[in-house]
Design an enzyme around this catalytic site. Structure first.
Site, PDB file in Angstrom:
ATOM      1  N   ARG A  12     -17.957  67.153 -65.001  1.00 41.46           N
ATOM      2  CA  ARG A  12     -18.279  65.805 -65.457  1.00 41.46           C
ATOM      3  C   ARG A  12     -19.164  65.806 -66.696  1.00 41.46           C
ATOM      4  O   ARG A  12     -19.070  64.912 -67.534  1.00 41.46           O
ATOM      5  CB  ARG A  12     -18.948  65.028 -64.326  1.00 41.46           C
TER       6      ARG A  12
ATOM      7  N   THR B 260     -14.804  80.276 -54.529  1.00 42.83           N
ATOM      8  CA  THR B 260     -15.915  81.132 -54.115  1.00 42.83           C
ATOM      9  C   THR B 260     -17.220  80.349 -54.162  1.00 42.83           C
ATOM     10  O   THR B 260     -18.292  80.934 -54.105  1.00 42.83           O
ATOM     11  CB  THR B 260     -16.028  82.368 -55.025  1.00 42.83           C
TER      12      THR B 260
ATOM     13  N   HIS C 175     -16.855  85.253 -46.794  1.00 45.25           N
ATOM     14  CA  HIS C 175     -18.006  84.835 -47.605  1.00 45.25           C
ATOM     15  C   HIS C 175     -18.788  86.051 -48.115  1.00 45.25           C
ATOM     16  O   HIS C 175     -19.969  86.233 -47.819  1.00 45.25           O
ATOM     17  CB  HIS C 175     -18.929  83.900 -46.835  1.00 45.25           C
TER      18      HIS C 175
ATOM     19  N   GLU D  44     -18.436  78.611 -40.649  1.00 44.34           N
ATOM     20  CA  GLU D  44     -18.603  80.054 -40.807  1.00 44.34           C
ATOM     21  C   GLU D  44     -19.504  80.596 -39.709  1.00 44.34           C
ATOM     22  O   GLU D  44     -20.541  80.002 -39.423  1.00 44.34           O
ATOM     23  CB  GLU D  44     -19.205  80.359 -42.191  1.00 44.34           C
TER      24      GLU D  44
ATOM     25  N   ARG E 126     -18.210  76.447 -52.688  1.00 43.54           N
ATOM     26  CA  ARG E 126     -18.477  75.830 -51.403  1.00 43.54           C
ATOM     27  C   ARG E 126     -17.194  75.175 -50.906  1.00 43.54           C
ATOM     28  O   ARG E 126     -16.488  74.507 -51.657  1.00 43.54           O
ATOM     29  CB  ARG E 126     -19.599  74.794 -51.506  1.00 43.54           C
TER      30      ARG E 126
ATOM     31  N   GLY F 193     -20.936  76.876 -65.610  1.00 44.74           N
ATOM     32  CA  GLY F 193     -22.339  77.266 -65.575  1.00 44.74           C
ATOM     33  C   GLY F 193     -22.490  78.768 -65.676  1.00 44.74           C
ATOM     34  O   GLY F 193     -21.667  79.449 -66.292  1.00 44.74           O
TER      35      GLY F 193
END
Length: 319
Positions: free
Chosen positions: A177, A236, A286, A267, A238, A155
């Site tokens: 997918r 980086t 994060h 976190e 999830r 993406g």
């Protein structure tokens, strides 16, 4: 009564200095909270008197159970235009308007490459040795040029990561997918026929997928075993896209050479968590979206969201 606004999870204490909050003047009472919450009870105690809340990404979840306990809340703002930690349906039922802000895609791309390069050239190990007066050169770096970069997701972020990989002279292959060969060709990379094909071929695997029902646990023990003992995993995106227990085993038993991680299932990560101490893990707290330009945009647009809401014309609504 003057409405109250709480800015949550301002870890660095920069929210009020990176935007012009003066348009709110005396119309809104603004306070910032720097410490993460450990329970819903803590959230309610801290912001139960607030009509407006500014949340930082998914640091503080807002499930239905919490929204029910915040009867004064009328406007909830999140940084970014997607936040899986907010129950939008529950917010709508309680009459809470949810708005977002823009978020730049360049920072997580740059951090992805910081992790890849840090792993490949043993940056943390060599820097620590330098600071401690240790040995001069103790590792051999891994190459990027001529190696294969496998991207799970192509993406906005994945495609940018791909182009940088190409600039390094890497063979870049991608899979998701819904990815087509035509879309991959537009970016200048190859589409893998299967996830397994990508994992078996790649020297570096980087995750750039949105967390959802179809991607949760996408990489488990079987998938990690398909990777090479010399390959690296970078996440980086999830944490839940990768089975965390399987990843810990893969790292401890050297199924893979190492991992670069910026996301975790809890976190902040507890002080004694093995991801903090495993020698083949390069871990960051994060930081993917944590840059000055992003924060300036988040907080300035949060001010705009509040102003528009108070004027009766909310903007950038998520629900």
């Amino acid at each position: 009564m003057t409405p109250r606004c709480a800015v949550l999870d301002d870890y660095q204490g920069v929210a009020l200095s990176l935007a012009d909050w003066s348009p709110l003047g005396g119309t809104v009472e603004v306070r910032t909270l720097r410490e993460p919450f450990r329970s819903e009870d803590e959230v309610v105690a801290a912001i139960g008197d607030c009509e407006i809340v500014v949340a930082m990404r998914e640091r503080t979840p807002f499930p239905a159970s919490l929204l029910t306990r915040l009867p004064r809340l009328r406007l909830l703002i999140t940084s970014g235009m997607r936040n899986a930690a907010i129950d939008l349906a529950a917010a709508a039922r309680h009459g809470i308007t949810v708005c977002g802000t823009a978020s730049n895609t360049e920072p997580p791309v740059e951090l992805t490459w910081a992790l890849i390069l840090g792993l490949a050239r043993n940056v943390a190990t060599e820097s620590t040795a330098m600071q401690a007066g240790g040995p001069w050169q103790s590792t051999l770096g891994a190459d990027l040029h001529g190696r294969t970069l496998g991207l799970l997701g192509l993406g906005k972020i994945g495609s940018r990561v791909a182009r940088i990989g190409l600039a390094f002279g890497m063979d870049v292959v991608a899979w998701s997918r819904n990815l087509t060969a035509e879309r991959a060709a537009e970016v200048g990379v190859r589409a893998a026929a299967t996830k397994e094909e990508l994992l078996e071929a790649a020297d570096y695997v980087s995750v750039h997928l949105v967390l959802g029902d179809r991607t949760r646990g996408l990489l488990g023990a079987d998938e990690l075993r398909r990777m090479r003992p010399t390959s690296y995993l970078v996440n980086t995106s999830r944490a839940a896209i990768v089975d965390q227990e399987a990843l810990l085993r893969a790292l401890r038993e050297n199924w893979i050479a190492g991992a670069g991680l910026d996301v975790f299932d809890q976190e902040p990560l507890p002080a004694g968590h093995p991801f903090r101490t495993l020698p083949n893990v390069l871990a960051l707290p994060h930081l993917g979206y944590v840059t000055r330009r992003n924060y300036e945009g988040y907080f300035q647009q949060a001010v705009e969201d509040i102003t528009a809401f108070l004027a009766g014309s909310p903007v950038r609504q998520l629900n």
